[in-house]
Motif scaffolding. Structure first.
Motif, PDB file in Angstrom:
ATOM      1  N   ASP A  17       0.904  -1.284   0.104  1.00 10.33           N
ATOM      2  CA  ASP A  17       0.002   0.063   0.190  1.00 10.33           C
ATOM      3  C   ASP A  17       0.996   1.422  -0.136  1.00 10.33           C
ATOM      4  OD1 ASP A  17      -2.301  -1.519   0.005  1.00 10.33           O
ATOM      5  OD2 ASP A  17      -2.112  -1.761   2.238  1.00 10.33           O
ATOM      6  N   LEU A  18       1.935   1.310  -0.826  1.00 14.77           N
ATOM      7  CA  LEU A  18       2.923   2.609  -0.972  1.00 14.77           C
ATOM      8  C   LEU A  18       2.295   3.471  -1.748  1.00 14.77           C
ATOM      9  CD1 LEU A  18       6.169   0.747  -1.109  1.00 14.77           C
ATOM     10  CD2 LEU A  18       5.237   2.041   0.841  1.00 14.77           C
ATOM     11  N   LYS A  19       2.285   4.754  -1.568  1.00 10.80           N
ATOM     12  CA  LYS A  19       1.794   5.926  -2.369  1.00 10.80           C
ATOM     13  C   LYS A  19       2.866   6.519  -3.126  1.00 10.80           C
ATOM     14  CE  LYS A  19      -2.272   4.809  -1.034  1.00 10.80           C
ATOM     15  NZ  LYS A  19      -2.842   3.763  -1.478  1.00 10.80           N
ATOM     16  N   ILE A  20       2.736   7.162  -4.092  1.00 11.69           N
ATOM     17  CA  ILE A  20       3.482   8.034  -5.165  1.00 11.69           C
ATOM     18  C   ILE A  20       3.777   9.331  -4.219  1.00 11.69           C
ATOM     19  CG2 ILE A  20       3.776   9.567  -6.909  1.00 11.69           C
ATOM     20  CD1 ILE A  20       2.239   7.196  -8.542  1.00 11.69           C
ATOM     21  N   ASP A  21       5.026   9.782  -4.105  1.00  8.70           N
ATOM     22  CA  ASP A  21       5.256  10.779  -3.224  1.00  8.70           C
ATOM     23  C   ASP A  21       4.971  12.119  -3.803  1.00  8.70           C
ATOM     24  OD1 ASP A  21       7.541  11.519  -4.645  1.00  8.70           O
ATOM     25  OD2 ASP A  21       8.944  10.667  -3.222  1.00  8.70           O
ATOM     26  N   LEU A  26       7.690   6.477  -6.586  1.00 10.37           N
ATOM     27  CA  LEU A  26       7.103   5.369  -5.962  1.00 10.37           C
ATOM     28  C   LEU A  26       8.188   4.503  -5.434  1.00 10.37           C
ATOM     29  CD1 LEU A  26       4.700   3.769  -5.018  1.00 10.37           C
ATOM     30  CD2 LEU A  26       4.929   2.733  -7.293  1.00 10.37           C
ATOM     31  N   LEU A  27       8.264   4.243  -4.127  1.00  9.29           N
ATOM     32  CA  LEU A  27       9.385   3.351  -3.486  1.00  9.29           C
ATOM     33  C   LEU A  27       9.104   2.032  -4.175  1.00  9.29           C
ATOM     34  CD1 LEU A  27      11.872   3.057  -1.534  1.00  9.29           C
ATOM     35  CD2 LEU A  27      10.120   2.426   0.104  1.00  9.29           C
ATOM     36  N   LEU A  28      10.186   1.541  -4.726  1.00 16.30           N
ATOM     37  CA  LEU A  28      10.063   0.054  -5.397  1.00 16.30           C
ATOM     38  C   LEU A  28      10.641  -0.900  -4.548  1.00 16.30           C
ATOM     39  CD1 LEU A  28      11.151   0.934  -9.090  1.00 16.30           C
ATOM     40  CD2 LEU A  28       8.615   0.785  -7.882  1.00 16.30           C
ATOM     41  N   GLY A  29      11.723  -0.450  -3.651  1.00 20.16           N
ATOM     42  CA  GLY A  29      12.425  -1.342  -2.858  1.00 20.16           C
ATOM     43  C   GLY A  29      13.499  -0.379  -1.769  1.00 20.16           C
ATOM     44  N   LYS A  30      13.615  -1.616  -0.755  1.00 19.80           N
ATOM     45  CA  LYS A  30      14.499  -0.860   0.179  1.00 19.80           C
ATOM     46  C   LYS A  30      15.554  -1.946   0.604  1.00 19.80           C
ATOM     47  CE  LYS A  30      14.961   1.979   4.249  1.00 19.80           C
ATOM     48  NZ  LYS A  30      15.197   3.422   3.887  1.00 19.80           N
ATOM     49  N   ALA A  31      16.873  -1.729   0.897  1.00 21.26           N
ATOM     50  CA  ALA A  31      17.646  -2.649   1.387  1.00 21.26           C
ATOM     51  C   ALA A  31      18.305  -1.880   2.486  1.00 21.26           C
ATOM     52  CB  ALA A  31      18.991  -3.021   0.436  1.00 21.26           C
ATOM     53  N   MET A  32      18.347  -3.000   3.648  1.00 19.42           N
ATOM     54  CA  MET A  32      18.671  -2.798   4.944  1.00 19.42           C
ATOM     55  C   MET A  32      19.448  -3.587   5.615  1.00 19.42           C
ATOM     56  SD  MET A  32      14.978  -1.466   6.309  1.00 19.42           S
ATOM     57  CE  MET A  32      13.964  -2.761   5.730  1.00 19.42           C
ATOM     58  N   LYS A  33      20.632  -3.182   6.355  1.00 24.58           N
ATOM     59  CA  LYS A  33      21.339  -4.055   7.120  1.00 24.58           C
ATOM     60  C   LYS A  33      20.537  -4.271   8.563  1.00 24.58           C
ATOM     61  CE  LYS A  33      24.670  -1.084   9.258  1.00 24.58           C
ATOM     62  NZ  LYS A  33      26.269  -0.706   9.729  1.00 24.58           N
ATOM     63  N   VAL A  34      20.736  -5.488   8.915  1.00 28.48           N
ATOM     64  CA  VAL A  34      20.232  -5.802  10.373  1.00 28.48           C
ATOM     65  C   VAL A  34      21.216  -5.492  11.373  1.00 28.48           C
ATOM     66  CG1 VAL A  34      19.391  -7.668  11.786  1.00 28.48           C
ATOM     67  CG2 VAL A  34      19.101  -7.790   9.314  1.00 28.48           C
TER      68      VAL A  34
END
Length: 148
Positions: A17-21, A26-34
Protein backbone atom coordinates in the motif's frame (compact mmCIF):
# COMPACT_ATOMS: atom_id res chain seq x y z
CA UNK A 1 26.61 -10.57 -9.69
CA UNK A 2 27.24 -10.25 -5.94
CA UNK A 3 29.90 -12.78 -4.88
CA UNK A 4 30.67 -10.98 -1.62
CA UNK A 5 27.08 -11.63 -0.48
CA UNK A 6 27.13 -15.41 -1.01
CA UNK A 7 27.50 -16.11 2.72
CA UNK A 8 25.07 -13.36 3.80
CA UNK A 9 21.74 -14.34 5.31
CA UNK A 10 19.24 -12.20 3.40
CA UNK A 11 15.50 -12.01 3.99
CA UNK A 12 12.93 -10.71 1.54
CA UNK A 13 9.91 -8.81 2.80
CA UNK A 14 6.95 -7.08 1.14
CA UNK A 15 6.07 -3.42 1.41
CA UNK A 16 2.34 -2.87 0.83
CA UNK A 17 0.00 0.00 0.00
CA UNK A 18 2.76 2.48 -0.88
CA UNK A 19 1.74 5.79 -2.44
CA UNK A 20 3.54 8.00 -4.95
CA UNK A 21 5.29 10.85 -3.12
CA UNK A 22 4.87 14.56 -3.80
CA UNK A 23 7.67 14.46 -6.42
CA UNK A 24 6.02 11.62 -8.33
CA UNK A 25 8.30 8.84 -7.07
CA UNK A 26 7.16 5.44 -5.90
CA UNK A 27 9.40 3.42 -3.59
CA UNK A 28 10.07 0.13 -5.39
CA UNK A 29 12.41 -1.41 -2.85
CA UNK A 30 14.70 -0.82 0.07
CA UNK A 31 17.77 -2.65 1.33
CA UNK A 32 18.66 -2.60 5.02
CA UNK A 33 21.39 -4.12 7.12
CA UNK A 34 20.25 -5.81 10.31
CA UNK A 35 21.60 -4.08 13.41
CA UNK A 36 23.76 -5.94 15.92
CA UNK A 37 21.07 -6.39 18.59
CA UNK A 38 18.70 -7.94 16.03
CA UNK A 39 21.41 -10.19 14.60
CA UNK A 40 21.64 -11.77 18.04
CA UNK A 41 17.94 -12.65 17.90
CA UNK A 42 18.04 -14.30 14.46
CA UNK A 43 20.58 -15.19 11.82
CA UNK A 44 19.72 -12.54 9.23
CA UNK A 45 22.34 -10.02 8.03
CA UNK A 46 20.33 -8.04 5.46
CA UNK A 47 16.70 -7.43 4.56
CA UNK A 48 15.43 -6.53 1.10
CA UNK A 49 11.95 -4.99 1.15
CA UNK A 50 10.07 -4.95 -2.16
CA UNK A 51 6.97 -3.01 -3.18
CA UNK A 52 4.50 -5.86 -3.58
CA UNK A 53 2.11 -3.98 -5.88
CA UNK A 54 4.81 -2.79 -8.29
CA UNK A 55 6.68 -6.11 -8.20
CA UNK A 56 3.49 -7.91 -9.21
CA UNK A 57 3.20 -5.76 -12.33
CA UNK A 58 6.86 -6.08 -13.35
CA UNK A 59 8.14 -8.39 -16.04
CA UNK A 60 10.70 -11.04 -14.98
CA UNK A 61 13.61 -8.89 -16.29
CA UNK A 62 12.30 -5.88 -14.32
CA UNK A 63 12.02 -8.02 -11.19
CA UNK A 64 15.59 -9.20 -11.64
CA UNK A 65 16.79 -5.62 -12.15
CA UNK A 66 15.03 -4.43 -8.98
CA UNK A 67 16.50 -7.21 -6.84
CA UNK A 68 19.93 -6.61 -8.42
CA UNK A 69 19.56 -2.88 -7.62
CA UNK A 70 18.76 -3.55 -3.97
CA UNK A 71 21.62 -6.05 -3.66
CA UNK A 72 23.98 -3.40 -5.09
CA UNK A 73 23.29 -1.39 -1.93
CA UNK A 74 24.66 -4.26 0.20
CA UNK A 75 28.40 -4.55 0.73
CA UNK A 76 30.78 -6.31 3.05
CA UNK A 77 32.20 -3.88 5.61
CA UNK A 78 35.96 -3.59 5.13
CA UNK A 79 38.85 -2.01 6.99
CA UNK A 80 39.74 1.23 5.17
CA UNK A 81 43.48 0.66 5.52
CA UNK A 82 43.84 -3.09 4.97
CA UNK A 83 40.73 -3.90 2.93
CA UNK A 84 40.04 -6.90 5.16
CA UNK A 85 36.48 -7.85 6.09
CA UNK A 86 35.27 -6.51 9.41
CA UNK A 87 33.66 -9.01 11.76
CA UNK A 88 31.63 -8.59 14.91
CA UNK A 89 32.47 -9.95 18.39
CA UNK A 90 31.03 -13.34 17.38
CA UNK A 91 33.15 -13.54 14.22
CA UNK A 92 30.27 -12.83 11.82
CA UNK A 93 30.91 -10.70 8.75
CA UNK A 94 29.60 -7.17 9.09
CA UNK A 95 27.82 -5.44 6.23
CA UNK A 96 27.33 -1.83 5.18
CA UNK A 97 24.93 0.00 2.89
CA UNK A 98 26.22 1.53 -0.34
CA UNK A 99 24.77 4.72 -1.84
CA UNK A 100 23.72 5.12 -5.46
CA UNK A 101 26.46 5.80 -7.99
CA UNK A 102 24.64 8.84 -9.37
CA UNK A 103 22.44 11.51 -7.88
CA UNK A 104 21.22 14.14 -10.29
CA UNK A 105 18.13 15.82 -11.71
CA UNK A 106 16.92 15.17 -15.26
CA UNK A 107 16.54 18.94 -15.77
CA UNK A 108 20.22 19.55 -14.94
CA UNK A 109 21.32 16.86 -17.41
CA UNK A 110 19.04 18.38 -20.05
CA UNK A 111 20.64 21.79 -19.50
CA UNK A 112 24.26 20.82 -18.86
CA UNK A 113 24.73 17.25 -20.08
CA UNK A 114 26.85 14.68 -18.28
CA UNK A 115 28.85 17.31 -16.44
CA UNK A 116 30.18 15.01 -13.67
CA UNK A 117 32.27 11.86 -13.96
CA UNK A 118 29.58 9.71 -12.31
CA UNK A 119 27.01 10.87 -14.89
CA UNK A 120 29.46 10.19 -17.70
CA UNK A 121 30.10 6.68 -16.33
CA UNK A 122 26.34 5.93 -16.38
CA UNK A 123 26.05 7.36 -19.90
CA UNK A 124 28.99 5.24 -21.11
CA UNK A 125 27.59 2.08 -19.46
CA UNK A 126 24.22 2.54 -21.14
CA UNK A 127 25.82 3.24 -24.53
CA UNK A 128 27.93 0.09 -24.18
CA UNK A 129 24.88 -1.98 -23.20
CA UNK A 130 22.84 -0.63 -26.10
CA UNK A 131 25.60 -1.18 -28.64
CA UNK A 132 26.45 -4.74 -27.58
CA UNK A 133 23.28 -6.41 -28.91
CA UNK A 134 23.51 -4.46 -32.17
CA UNK A 135 27.13 -5.46 -32.67
CA UNK A 136 26.38 -9.09 -31.86
CA UNK A 137 23.36 -9.06 -34.16
CA UNK A 138 25.46 -7.59 -36.95
CA UNK A 139 28.05 -10.34 -36.53
CA UNK A 140 25.31 -12.99 -36.69
CA UNK A 141 23.84 -11.43 -39.84
CA UNK A 142 27.29 -11.32 -41.50
CA UNK A 143 27.86 -14.96 -40.55
CA UNK A 144 24.48 -15.93 -42.04
CA UNK A 145 25.27 -14.08 -45.29
CA UNK A 146 28.70 -15.72 -45.48
CA UNK A 147 27.20 -19.23 -45.14
CA UNK A 148 24.29 -18.57 -47.55
Amino acid sequence: FHPELVAAEISLAWLRDLKIDIDGHLLLGKAMKVGDPHRQLHSRDLVICLNRDAFGMFTPPQRSALIDHELCHCRTARNKKTGEEITDALGRTKYRMRKHDVEEFVDVVKRHGTWKTDLQAIWDAEAERRNAPLLNQGKKEKAKKATA
